[in-house]
Design a protein around this motif. Structure first.
Motif, PDB file in Angstrom:
ATOM      1  N   MET A  15       0.824  -1.203   0.000  1.00 55.60           N
ATOM      2  CA  MET A  15       0.000   0.000   0.000  1.00 55.60           C
ATOM      3  C   MET A  15       0.859   1.254   0.000  1.00 55.60           C
ATOM      4  O   MET A  15       1.617   1.502   0.930  1.00 55.60           O
ATOM      5  CB  MET A  15      -0.933  -0.005   1.211  1.00 55.60           C
ATOM      6  CG  MET A  15      -1.927  -1.162   1.217  1.00 55.60           C
ATOM      7  SD  MET A  15      -3.124  -1.057  -0.127  1.00 55.60           S
ATOM      8  CE  MET A  15      -4.148   0.284   0.451  1.00 55.60           C
ATOM      9  N   SER A  16       0.719   2.020  -1.056  1.00 59.21           N
ATOM     10  CA  SER A  16       1.342   3.340  -1.125  1.00 59.21           C
ATOM     11  C   SER A  16       0.241   4.387  -1.044  1.00 59.21           C
ATOM     12  O   SER A  16      -0.954   4.064  -1.114  1.00 59.21           O
ATOM     13  CB  SER A  16       2.104   3.502  -2.438  1.00 59.21           C
ATOM     14  OG  SER A  16       1.210   3.423  -3.538  1.00 59.21           O
ATOM     15  N   ILE A  17       0.636   5.644  -0.914  1.00 58.67           N
ATOM     16  CA  ILE A  17      -0.371   6.708  -0.848  1.00 58.67           C
ATOM     17  C   ILE A  17      -1.175   6.765  -2.148  1.00 58.67           C
ATOM     18  O   ILE A  17      -2.404   6.880  -2.136  1.00 58.67           O
ATOM     19  CB  ILE A  17       0.311   8.061  -0.567  1.00 58.67           C
ATOM     20  CG1 ILE A  17       0.939   8.056   0.824  1.00 58.67           C
ATOM     21  CG2 ILE A  17      -0.703   9.197  -0.697  1.00 58.67           C
ATOM     22  CD1 ILE A  17       1.685   9.326   1.165  1.00 58.67           C
ATOM     23  N   GLY A  18      -0.489   6.642  -3.277  1.00 58.37           N
ATOM     24  CA  GLY A  18      -1.176   6.689  -4.564  1.00 58.37           C
ATOM     25  C   GLY A  18      -2.155   5.547  -4.739  1.00 58.37           C
ATOM     26  O   GLY A  18      -3.278   5.756  -5.211  1.00 58.37           O
ATOM     27  N   LEU A  19      -1.746   4.333  -4.354  1.00 57.62           N
ATOM     28  CA  LEU A  19      -2.634   3.185  -4.475  1.00 57.62           C
ATOM     29  C   LEU A  19      -3.827   3.322  -3.531  1.00 57.62           C
ATOM     30  O   LEU A  19      -4.960   2.973  -3.882  1.00 57.62           O
ATOM     31  CB  LEU A  19      -1.872   1.892  -4.164  1.00 57.62           C
ATOM     32  CG  LEU A  19      -2.678   0.592  -4.248  1.00 57.62           C
ATOM     33  CD1 LEU A  19      -3.292   0.428  -5.633  1.00 57.62           C
ATOM     34  CD2 LEU A  19      -1.797  -0.608  -3.901  1.00 57.62           C
TER      35      LEU A  19
ATOM     36  N   ILE B 194      -7.759   3.267  -4.630  1.00 58.34           N
ATOM     37  CA  ILE B 194      -8.736   2.332  -4.069  1.00 58.34           C
ATOM     38  C   ILE B 194      -9.921   3.079  -3.481  1.00 58.34           C
ATOM     39  O   ILE B 194     -11.085   2.718  -3.717  1.00 58.34           O
ATOM     40  CB  ILE B 194      -8.072   1.432  -3.004  1.00 58.34           C
ATOM     41  CG1 ILE B 194      -7.085   0.478  -3.674  1.00 58.34           C
ATOM     42  CG2 ILE B 194      -9.123   0.652  -2.221  1.00 58.34           C
ATOM     43  CD1 ILE B 194      -6.267  -0.344  -2.697  1.00 58.34           C
ATOM     44  N   ILE B 195      -9.659   4.135  -2.725  1.00 62.21           N
ATOM     45  CA  ILE B 195     -10.743   4.904  -2.108  1.00 62.21           C
ATOM     46  C   ILE B 195     -11.640   5.526  -3.175  1.00 62.21           C
ATOM     47  O   ILE B 195     -12.880   5.456  -3.103  1.00 62.21           O
ATOM     48  CB  ILE B 195     -10.176   5.989  -1.180  1.00 62.21           C
ATOM     49  CG1 ILE B 195      -9.511   5.343   0.041  1.00 62.21           C
ATOM     50  CG2 ILE B 195     -11.270   6.953  -0.738  1.00 62.21           C
ATOM     51  CD1 ILE B 195      -8.768   6.325   0.932  1.00 62.21           C
TER      52      ILE B 195
ATOM     53  N   PHE C 195     -17.697   3.487  -7.604  1.00 63.55           N
ATOM     54  CA  PHE C 195     -18.547   2.318  -7.839  1.00 63.55           C
ATOM     55  C   PHE C 195     -19.838   2.428  -7.036  1.00 63.55           C
ATOM     56  O   PHE C 195     -20.928   2.140  -7.544  1.00 63.55           O
ATOM     57  CB  PHE C 195     -17.791   1.044  -7.454  1.00 63.55           C
ATOM     58  CG  PHE C 195     -18.546  -0.217  -7.780  1.00 63.55           C
ATOM     59  CD1 PHE C 195     -18.554  -0.719  -9.073  1.00 63.55           C
ATOM     60  CD2 PHE C 195     -19.256  -0.895  -6.797  1.00 63.55           C
ATOM     61  CE1 PHE C 195     -19.256  -1.881  -9.379  1.00 63.55           C
ATOM     62  CE2 PHE C 195     -19.950  -2.043  -7.092  1.00 63.55           C
ATOM     63  CZ  PHE C 195     -19.950  -2.540  -8.389  1.00 63.55           C
ATOM     64  N   SER C 196     -19.740   2.850  -5.783  1.00 70.70           N
ATOM     65  CA  SER C 196     -20.932   2.964  -4.934  1.00 70.70           C
ATOM     66  C   SER C 196     -21.895   4.012  -5.482  1.00 70.70           C
ATOM     67  O   SER C 196     -23.114   3.788  -5.540  1.00 70.70           O
ATOM     68  CB  SER C 196     -20.528   3.326  -3.499  1.00 70.70           C
ATOM     69  OG  SER C 196     -19.671   2.346  -2.962  1.00 70.70           O
ATOM     70  N   LEU C 197     -21.376   5.168  -5.891  1.00 73.63           N
ATOM     71  CA  LEU C 197     -22.227   6.214  -6.453  1.00 73.63           C
ATOM     72  C   LEU C 197     -22.914   5.745  -7.737  1.00 73.63           C
ATOM     73  O   LEU C 197     -24.109   6.005  -7.948  1.00 73.63           O
ATOM     74  CB  LEU C 197     -21.403   7.464  -6.733  1.00 73.63           C
ATOM     75  CG  LEU C 197     -20.976   8.291  -5.523  1.00 73.63           C
ATOM     76  CD1 LEU C 197     -19.936   9.331  -5.924  1.00 73.63           C
ATOM     77  CD2 LEU C 197     -22.185   8.976  -4.886  1.00 73.63           C
TER      78      LEU C 197
ATOM     79  N   LEU D  30     -15.088   8.499 -10.819  1.00 70.64           N
ATOM     80  CA  LEU D  30     -14.490   7.404 -11.589  1.00 70.64           C
ATOM     81  C   LEU D  30     -13.352   7.933 -12.467  1.00 70.64           C
ATOM     82  O   LEU D  30     -12.321   7.260 -12.620  1.00 70.64           O
ATOM     83  CB  LEU D  30     -15.557   6.725 -12.446  1.00 70.64           C
ATOM     84  CG  LEU D  30     -15.077   5.549 -13.308  1.00 70.64           C
ATOM     85  CD1 LEU D  30     -14.518   4.424 -12.429  1.00 70.64           C
ATOM     86  CD2 LEU D  30     -16.227   5.017 -14.181  1.00 70.64           C
ATOM     87  N   THR D  31     -13.522   9.103 -13.037  1.00 71.94           N
ATOM     88  CA  THR D  31     -12.452   9.724 -13.828  1.00 71.94           C
ATOM     89  C   THR D  31     -11.200   9.924 -12.983  1.00 71.94           C
ATOM     90  O   THR D  31     -10.085   9.599 -13.408  1.00 71.94           O
ATOM     91  CB  THR D  31     -12.925  11.076 -14.392  1.00 71.94           C
ATOM     92  OG1 THR D  31     -14.101  10.878 -15.186  1.00 71.94           O
ATOM     93  CG2 THR D  31     -11.835  11.711 -15.245  1.00 71.94           C
ATOM     94  N   CYS D  32     -11.399  10.452 -11.778  1.00 80.66           N
ATOM     95  CA  CYS D  32     -10.259  10.647 -10.870  1.00 80.66           C
ATOM     96  C   CYS D  32      -9.623   9.314 -10.491  1.00 80.66           C
ATOM     97  O   CYS D  32      -8.388   9.205 -10.392  1.00 80.66           O
ATOM     98  CB  CYS D  32     -10.714  11.389  -9.611  1.00 80.66           C
ATOM     99  SG  CYS D  32     -11.282  13.073  -9.901  1.00 80.66           S
ATOM    100  N   ALA D  33     -10.453   8.284 -10.280  1.00 84.29           N
ATOM    101  CA  ALA D  33      -9.928   6.963  -9.922  1.00 84.29           C
ATOM    102  C   ALA D  33      -9.089   6.380 -11.060  1.00 84.29           C
ATOM    103  O   ALA D  33      -8.020   5.788 -10.826  1.00 84.29           O
ATOM    104  CB  ALA D  33     -11.079   6.020  -9.579  1.00 84.29           C
TER     105      ALA D  33
END
Length: 264
Positions: free
Chosen positions: A119-123, A127-128, A134-136, A187-190
């Motif tokens: 786990m890195s900050i970027g990963l 994930i968040i 996905f929930s939205l 989703l675009t940001c993800a």
């Protein structure tokens, strides 16, 4: 023992919430306080349960069932945050039922094979954002189904079309597009975070997920642009939204289900 107690309490609160919600839909003036207490209590206890599980297993040990339960929790939080909005109240029993199933699966099915991540900050950001998006978008799909149902009722000109227990079609449709827009932006940001921070995004083992995610993103983006630029709405938009949501679900959960459940 704590996790078992939290699991039992969470299921009881979700179950009570479903019971009171179903009763209230037939008698709008009753059970308001009980709904508020059971609904807020359920998502708070669910949050506590998942926090305890992640503290025990580690943040780099995200399995299929834990992710499924996190998504159920996010759906519950988004729904409860709508308060007494009738459209939300109608969907909430199904969301709470999904939450109960996700908790039961998490507790009853042993998972012996997990994918561990460095786990890195970027990963973590990726994930968040992915879970939020996905929930939205799943919630938007639920509202899309509600729009189809209300359209059918109105076209049949049945007595239920004038039922005070049904939410206004225009209000449901407007909220559907707001959810869809927000989900598409997240989703675009993800996806951007994934391209920047996730190693092996285009590797052979991840390529199908990447392609399906990009196709779903293009569909969602096309819907949002077509609606706000051309004013498009109606059944074709709804069906395309449901198709894009299915692609996104397959992208994320298809391989994880096979890897973490069937092959474990």
């Amino acid at each position: 023992m704590l996790i078992q107690l939290l699991t039992l309490l969470c299921i009881l609160l979700y179950g009570a919430g479903i019971f009171f919600l179903n009763r209230r839909l037939h008698a709008p003036s009753v059970y308001t306080r009980r709904i508020l207490i059971s609904n807020i209590g359920a998502v708070v206890v669910h949050t506590t349960l998942l926090t305890a599980l992640l503290a025990e297993r580690g943040l780099n040990h995200l399995s299929f069932l834990i992710v499924l339960s996190i998504i159920a929790l996010l759906l519950g939080i988004f729904s409860v945050s709508r308060g007494r909005q009738l459209a939300s109240l109608m969907l909430r029993p199904a969301i709470f039922g999904f939450a109960i199933v996700s908790i039961l699966l998490l507790m009853l099915i042993p998972e012996r094979s997990h994918m561990q991540y460095a786990m890195s900050i970027g990963l973590t950001v990726h994930i968040i954002l992915s879970l939020l998006a996905f929930s939205l978008l799943v919630l938007a799909s639920l509202y899309a189904g509600q729009v189809l149902f209300l359209n059918k009722v109105l076209k049949e000109r049945s007595a239920r079309a004038l039922d005070a227990h049904l939410p206004p079609l225009l209000a449901v449709e407007q909220y559907f597009f707001r959810l869809l827009t927000a989900g598409t932006l997240v989703l675009t940001c993800a996806i951007v975070a994934g391209v920047l921070f996730v190693d092996g995004l285009f590797a052979a083992t991840q390529l199908h997920k990447t392609i399906l995610s990009f196709v779903a993103w293009l569909c969602f983006g096309g819907i949002v642009i077509a609606h706000y630029v051309r004013g498009l709405r109606g059944k074709p938009i709804i069906l395309l939204t449901l198709t894009a949501s299915s692609l996104l679900t397959l992208a994320y959960f298809g391989s994880r289900f096979v890897r973490d459940i069937l092959l474990s």
